[in-house]
Every structure is written in structure tokens, then in C-alpha cells.
Design a protein around this motif. Structure first.
Motif, PDB file in Angstrom:
ATOM      1  N   ARG A 202      -9.266  -2.697 -11.628  1.00  0.00           N
ATOM      2  CA  ARG A 202      -8.604  -3.913 -11.128  1.00  0.00           C
ATOM      3  C   ARG A 202      -7.193  -4.042 -11.689  1.00  0.00           C
ATOM      4  O   ARG A 202      -6.256  -4.385 -10.974  1.00  0.00           O
ATOM      5  CB  ARG A 202      -9.433  -5.139 -11.493  1.00  0.00           C
ATOM      6  N   PHE A 205      -4.930  -1.177  -9.879  1.00  0.00           N
ATOM      7  CA  PHE A 205      -4.637  -1.299  -8.453  1.00  0.00           C
ATOM      8  C   PHE A 205      -4.198  -2.697  -8.022  1.00  0.00           C
ATOM      9  O   PHE A 205      -3.568  -2.848  -6.979  1.00  0.00           O
ATOM     10  CB  PHE A 205      -5.861  -0.865  -7.634  1.00  0.00           C
ATOM     11  N   ARG A 206      -4.508  -3.710  -8.811  1.00  0.00           N
ATOM     12  CA  ARG A 206      -4.126  -5.071  -8.432  1.00  0.00           C
ATOM     13  C   ARG A 206      -2.883  -5.569  -9.165  1.00  0.00           C
ATOM     14  O   ARG A 206      -2.203  -6.477  -8.670  1.00  0.00           O
ATOM     15  CB  ARG A 206      -5.292  -6.028  -8.716  1.00  0.00           C
ATOM     16  N   HIS A 207      -2.585  -4.992 -10.322  1.00  0.00           N
ATOM     17  CA  HIS A 207      -1.500  -5.550 -11.127  1.00  0.00           C
ATOM     18  C   HIS A 207      -0.422  -4.530 -11.505  1.00  0.00           C
ATOM     19  O   HIS A 207       0.753  -4.896 -11.595  1.00  0.00           O
ATOM     20  CB  HIS A 207      -2.076  -6.184 -12.399  1.00  0.00           C
ATOM     21  N   PRO A 210       1.159  -2.503  -7.633  1.00  0.00           N
ATOM     22  CA  PRO A 210       2.118  -3.286  -6.829  1.00  0.00           C
ATOM     23  C   PRO A 210       3.476  -3.463  -7.504  1.00  0.00           C
ATOM     24  O   PRO A 210       4.482  -3.657  -6.819  1.00  0.00           O
ATOM     25  CB  PRO A 210       1.407  -4.640  -6.665  1.00  0.00           C
TER      26      PRO A 210
END
Length: 297
Positions: A202, A205-207, A210
Motif C-alpha cells: 500500500r 503503490f498508493r503513496h 504517485p
């Protein structure tokens, strides 16, 4: 002062942060005339390639030895080659192959390189050392020599050219992503997310991902130009796309024996390659400036 309300009583945000960022990005890019020229060149060539079946005046592989090596005319806009094939039509269809190789090989190299770079930068230690040493070995070889070696083993074909060009892209993307990951990983909000118990997947790929997309986009744009040159060089040397497929490098190779008699056979493919490479480089430089948060221009 109260915020604007909708009919349901929910506040309306006039400009979200994403909208503001996109507007700022567009303004920076619009000020860079070279980037706009590069984007125009690329878009125009992509459109011409996509509309090749509608625009082409002849079948790209249709031969007519009675009309070989003719100069530009009303019937053949850019002349014919040594087999009487229409150069204009072959350039249009060659756009699909050459740009396809550039885009697909860059995409494949970017995917693998980004994954390796994030793993290397996020976990560090022996994983980082192993990945970076492999990248150092690959970067020690000039791109064209490494691509030649790979194609020599796999055989000459469009698919193998894509694999060879993508393979050399991996270490470049991995090193750039590793450096960006190391910078982002040290930020306070990443430590806060870890303290809250978020899993590594998480966080990555989420923080992290991006927030490192800017250098990836710039590197991809610049590498497409390099990929097209490498693919054209392989075809020029007879190790790339196989005849009778229309590919820019192959067209250059086929016409070099007729430079004195019919220079147009190699002139026009060379001009198209030059324009595309310049276009991607100009747009890549513009994107780098527009996506740079430190830029105030």
C-alpha cells in the motif's frame, strides 16, 4: 465567509488541488515553445500513421519494376524505391511499425525498471546492492551493442527488436526510480503511514509511486526517441524488421546502394526519423521543466 453550498448542503470546492496542479502544469508547458513544437510534430506523425490505410496512395508492398527509382511526382509523391514501391505509402505504414516499437519497448522497459527501482530503493540492503550491480553491468555496454547481442541470440524479428530495446531500458528506469524512491521514503508522511500499520504494498503503490511519476514520464518520453533510433539501426544492419515490412531503418538500408542515382529513397526516411527524434526530445525537455516543482518560470 462560508463555503459555497450545493442543494444538499455539501460544500463545493471551486478548484481541487489536482485541478490547480494541472493548470499550473499546462501554463508551464504552454510557455515552452520548443515543447509545443515537439508535441505538434509527434501528434502529426502519430495521426498520419494511424490514418495510413486512408491516406496511402498505393499498397506499401506492391512492386512495379517498370517504375523503379522514380523521383517525386503527382502519382508518387515521394518517388519510388528500387522495387517500384511507393515511398510515401511505405513511410506512412512504417510509422506504425517504428513508433509501435518505440512505444511498446519503452512501456515494457519502464514497467520492469520501475518495479526493480522501487524495490531497490524501498527495501535497500542486499536487494539494493544486487539490483544496482546488475544495472551497472548492463549500462556498461552501449545500447546498440547490447541490442545487437540480444537480437543475435533471439533472431531478427520485430518482436525480438522490441525485447532487445526494452531490455536496455530497464537499468535506466531502475536507477532513476531508485533515486526518487529514496527521496520520497524519507519524508515524514511515509513514516506516519508506516506507524499506522500500513503494509509495504500500500505504501509503495498508493503513496510512493504517485509521487515519483514525473521523472518516469520524462524518462519515458526521452527514451522513446532512443528506442526508435536503436530499432532503426538494427533494421539498417539487417538485424531488425524483416522484409518486405516497411520500417524506417530498413528503408534506409535498402536505399543506401542508390544514393547517387535516387537519393530520395533514403532522404525521406532519414528526415522522418530526424523529425520524430527531435520532436520527442523537445517534448521531453519541456515536460521535465513543466513537471519540476522547483521551476518558477
Amino acid at each position: 465567509m462560508s463555503q459555497p453550498q450545493t442543494t444538499t448542503g455539501v460544500p463545493v470546492t471551486i478548484k481541487s488541488s489536482k485541478t490547480v496542479r494541472w493548470i499550473s502544469f499546462y501554463k508551464k508547458l504552454a510557455k515552452n515553445k520548443a515543447a509545443l513544437v515537439g508535441a505538434f510534430i509527434i501528434i502529426a506523425i502519430v495521426i498520419l500513421g494511424a490514418l495510413a490505410p486512408l491516406i496511402a496512395t498505393h499498397e506499401p508492398n506492391a512492386t512495379n519494376v517498370m517504375n523503379k527509382l522514380q523521383g517525386p511526382s503527382a502519382e508518387h509523391y515521394l518517388g519510388t524505391d528500387q522495387m517500384g514501391r511507393d515511398v510515401f505509402s511505405r513511410l506512412l505504414y512504417g510509422t506504425q511499425i517504428s513508433l509501435g516499437i518505440g512505444f511498446v519497448s519503452t512501456l515494457l522497459g519502464a514497467i520492469v525498471g520501475v518495479v526493480l527501482g522501487i524495490i531497490s530503493g524501498y527495501y535497500g540492503r542486499w536487494i539494493d546492492s544486487l539490483i544496482m550491480r546488475i544495472c551497472d553491468v548492463l549500462l556498461a555496454f552501449p545500447g546498440i551493442l547490447l541490442a545487437l547481442a540480444i537480437v543475435s541470440v533471439l533472431g531478427a524479428s520485430t518482436r525480438n527488436v522490441i525485447i532487445a530495446v526494452a531490455f536496455y531500458a530497464i537499468p535506466s528506469f531502475a536507477r532513476i526510480v531508485r533515486g526518487s524512491t529514496l527521496s520520497v521514503k524519507k519524508l515524514e508522511y511515509v513514516d506516519a503511514i508506516k506507524a499506522m500499520g500500513a503494509k509495504d504494498g500500500r505504501i509503495i503503490f498508493r503513496h510512493i509511486l504517485p509521487n515519483i511519476m514525473s521523472p518516469i514520464i520524462v524518462q519515458a518520453t526521452l527514451y522513446i526517441a532512443s528506442a526508435i533510433i536503436t530499432a532503426s539501426a538494427l533494421s539498417f544492419l539487417g538485424m531488425g524488421t524483416r522484409p518486405p515490412q516497411a520500417e524506417w531503418g530498413a528503408m534506409l538500408s535498402e536505399g543506401r546502394a542508390y544514393l547517387a542515382q535516387a537519393p530520395h529513397v533514403t532522404l525521406f526516411p532519414g528526415i522522418v526519423i530526424l523529425l520524430v527524434v527531435i520532436g520527442f526530445n523537445m517534448m521531453g525537455d519541456g515536460l521535465r521543466d513543466a513537471l519540476d516543482p522547483k521551476s518558477r518560470k
